[in-house]
Every structure is written in C-alpha cells, then in structure tokens.
Scaffold this motif. Sequence first.
Motif, PDB file in Angstrom:
ATOM      1  N   PRO A 158      -0.412   4.436  -6.875  1.00  0.00           N
ATOM      2  CA  PRO A 158      -0.408   3.008  -6.519  1.00  0.00           C
ATOM      3  C   PRO A 158       0.973   2.545  -6.113  1.00  0.00           C
ATOM      4  CG  PRO A 158      -0.581   3.282  -8.894  1.00  0.00           C
ATOM      5  CD  PRO A 158      -0.683   4.660  -8.306  1.00  0.00           C
ATOM      6  N   VAL A 159       1.011   1.656  -5.169  1.00  0.00           N
ATOM      7  CA  VAL A 159       2.284   1.105  -4.692  1.00  0.00           C
ATOM      8  C   VAL A 159       2.845   0.122  -5.702  1.00  0.00           C
ATOM      9  CG1 VAL A 159       3.392  -0.152  -2.813  1.00  0.00           C
ATOM     10  CG2 VAL A 159       1.529   1.438  -2.330  1.00  0.00           C
ATOM     11  N   VAL A 160       1.979  -0.670  -6.301  1.00  0.00           N
ATOM     12  CA  VAL A 160       2.388  -1.655  -7.303  1.00  0.00           C
ATOM     13  C   VAL A 160       1.953  -1.142  -8.667  1.00  0.00           C
ATOM     14  CG1 VAL A 160       2.279  -4.061  -8.011  1.00  0.00           C
ATOM     15  CG2 VAL A 160       2.093  -3.473  -5.595  1.00  0.00           C
ATOM     16  N   LYS A 161       2.903  -0.951  -9.567  1.00  0.00           N
ATOM     17  CA  LYS A 161       2.613  -0.466 -10.909  1.00  0.00           C
ATOM     18  C   LYS A 161       2.141  -1.624 -11.786  1.00  0.00           C
ATOM     19  CE  LYS A 161       4.747   1.858 -14.878  1.00  0.00           C
ATOM     20  NZ  LYS A 161       6.009   2.421 -15.416  1.00  0.00           N
ATOM     21  N   LEU A 244      -8.597  -2.306  -4.210  1.00  0.00           N
ATOM     22  CA  LEU A 244      -7.364  -3.051  -3.982  1.00  0.00           C
ATOM     23  C   LEU A 244      -6.160  -2.124  -3.908  1.00  0.00           C
ATOM     24  CD1 LEU A 244      -5.855  -5.756  -3.765  1.00  0.00           C
ATOM     25  CD2 LEU A 244      -5.805  -5.838  -6.269  1.00  0.00           C
ATOM     26  N   GLN A 245      -6.129  -1.089  -4.723  1.00  0.00           N
ATOM     27  CA  GLN A 245      -5.018  -0.139  -4.683  1.00  0.00           C
ATOM     28  C   GLN A 245      -4.989   0.638  -3.375  1.00  0.00           C
ATOM     29  OE1 GLN A 245      -5.397   2.281  -8.177  1.00  0.00           O
ATOM     30  NE2 GLN A 245      -4.681   0.689  -9.580  1.00  0.00           N
ATOM     31  N   ARG A 246      -6.153   1.033  -2.879  1.00  0.00           N
ATOM     32  CA  ARG A 246      -6.193   1.743  -1.595  1.00  0.00           C
ATOM     33  C   ARG A 246      -5.751   0.836  -0.445  1.00  0.00           C
ATOM     34  NH1 ARG A 246     -11.190   3.804  -3.704  1.00  0.00           N
ATOM     35  NH2 ARG A 246     -12.303   2.241  -2.462  1.00  0.00           N
ATOM     36  N   LYS A 247      -6.134  -0.432  -0.498  1.00  0.00           N
ATOM     37  CA  LYS A 247      -5.732  -1.353   0.555  1.00  0.00           C
ATOM     38  C   LYS A 247      -4.226  -1.603   0.507  1.00  0.00           C
ATOM     39  CE  LYS A 247      -8.485  -4.744   1.308  1.00  0.00           C
ATOM     40  NZ  LYS A 247      -9.223  -6.032   1.182  1.00  0.00           N
ATOM     41  N   GLU A 248      -3.678  -1.776  -0.679  1.00  0.00           N
ATOM     42  CA  GLU A 248      -2.241  -1.988  -0.794  1.00  0.00           C
ATOM     43  C   GLU A 248      -1.456  -0.755  -0.361  1.00  0.00           C
ATOM     44  OE1 GLU A 248      -1.694  -3.049  -4.835  1.00  0.00           O
ATOM     45  OE2 GLU A 248      -2.136  -5.177  -4.519  1.00  0.00           O
ATOM     46  N   ALA A 249      -1.963   0.443  -0.672  1.00  0.00           N
ATOM     47  CA  ALA A 249      -1.271   1.669  -0.273  1.00  0.00           C
ATOM     48  C   ALA A 249      -1.271   1.839   1.240  1.00  0.00           C
ATOM     49  CB  ALA A 249      -1.923   2.872  -0.925  1.00  0.00           C
ATOM     50  N   TYR A 250      -2.351   1.422   1.902  1.00  0.00           N
ATOM     51  CA  TYR A 250      -2.394   1.542   3.358  1.00  0.00           C
ATOM     52  C   TYR A 250      -1.507   0.502   4.022  1.00  0.00           C
ATOM     53  CZ  TYR A 250      -4.209   1.296   8.103  1.00  0.00           C
ATOM     54  OH  TYR A 250      -4.325   1.267   9.469  1.00  0.00           O
TER      55      TYR A 250
END
Length: 256
Positions: A158-161, A244-250
């Motif tokens: 994840p980009v945001v921990k 949400l994690q996949r969207k933030e990573a992309y």
Amino acid sequence: MLFGDEPPAKIVFGTTLNRPTFPTDIQHDCFGNYQTPLRGVPNLGPGSYENDEKTTFQYVLDHQPMSNRGYTFNARTSKRNVFPTKNDVPSPDTYQMDLTNLPEKKHSFKPFNFGGDRLPSLAKRTKIPGPGSYECDVKQNRQVHMRHSFGGRVGLIPVVKTKCMPTNEDKCEICQEKPIGDYYQYRKEILCASCFNFNWQWQEKFKRAYLLAFQKVRDCSDIHEHGGTTARVQLVDDRRVKKLQRKEAYLSLYWP
C-alpha cells in the motif's frame, strides 16, 4: 469364328451396358442403402418453378400456418392482422443529393493545382498545440509495487500506511497541531501535509533528500472503531479497503 456362329457379347469393361446415373439411380454399396436417391422429374429446370408467386410477402401472409388450439408452431387463437402493402414509396433516387444546382468548379491556373495552398484546413486550427507542447521526458513502464515471496502469494504494497491505534495523538513537528487526513512520518518525526509540501518547496527546516524518507500514513478511524481500547470493530468491508488500496497504488504512479 472361334466360338460358333453367334458373335461374342460386347460387354468388355461394361462399354455397351447402360451406365447408372446418380442421384437418380441407387448405388450398389452401403452409402446407397442409407441414402435415398432423388425422386420425381430429374430434368426439371429452375425456370419451371413459380418463384414469382410463391415467394411474395403477401403470399406468405395468406398461407402462413395458424393454430386454432393455441399451441404448436405460430400458436395463437386469434387471426393475425394483415397490413396492406404500400407501393407508393419513394425511389432510391430521391435520397441522393441534387447535383444540378451546384456552382461550377473553377479550374486551377497551374496544372495539378500546383499553386494552391498546402493543407489550408490544418493551418486554420490554431487551438491545437504544437509538437513541442507535449512532455516527452515522462517515466515509462510504470508498475505498481508488489510484495513477492518464493512459492507464496503476491501482495500489494500500500502507498498509504494505515496506523491502527485507539486514539490518534500524533502532532506535527513544525506547527504542533494534530494532522487532518493523511500525513507523513519517518521514525518518530511527523509532518502534516501542508508543512511537508511547504518544506518540499522551500526546504526551510528539512532538505528534500531527508523528506524522501518520509512515508504517507493515516489513522484507522475510517475502517476501525476502538472505543478507547485495543479491540477493534470493523466498519468497512475488506473488499472496499483492498479496492481503495489498488486505486491509490495506481494513481500514485502519476500523481505522487
């Protein structure tokens, strides 16, 4: 003659026998036993059929099989409405553009229109940016960071921990205020989003090389509820969290 007074029969290789013609005759094999040959008049040509009468639309409507019981093919108990045919339809010529009143074309002064303007339509498009307006030095082959293991499953980094804690007591190192939304953390140093962006631009307290070590974090108040204890109550489904994690990573590949 060697064999008597009567001449021998001319049946060598079957040259004088009546040869069967297929498919009117039956073949003397297994295929002929199962396949029945054509019956009727074999020499009847295609022009002998009444195709102009049997294939019209009105003939099909008049001789359409109907059902009086309400079942089987075309099942209905009431008579079908027959719409009258319309013959007063416009011809295909009426849809074509009228070319009689067009202005006369002017002949070019030079052969092959050599003196004409080159690409006059593209020259008028002033709103289209030129080739130098596009950014060419962009990062190619961007990929989302994944966590791999030998023989195990592949997981998304994840980009945001997300920090799971009963109460969020983190404060910014510069403004000494509680951060709202996502903030940045490196070891025990915490910076809110506004202070991080200000220092990234002006480098007042931290250099950019040091700010690269900070990681974006957020508290778990949106997905968990602790009630002041270490126990947690799930508020959001795990599928929505992973989505949400996949969207933030992309999106982080284009807007860090």
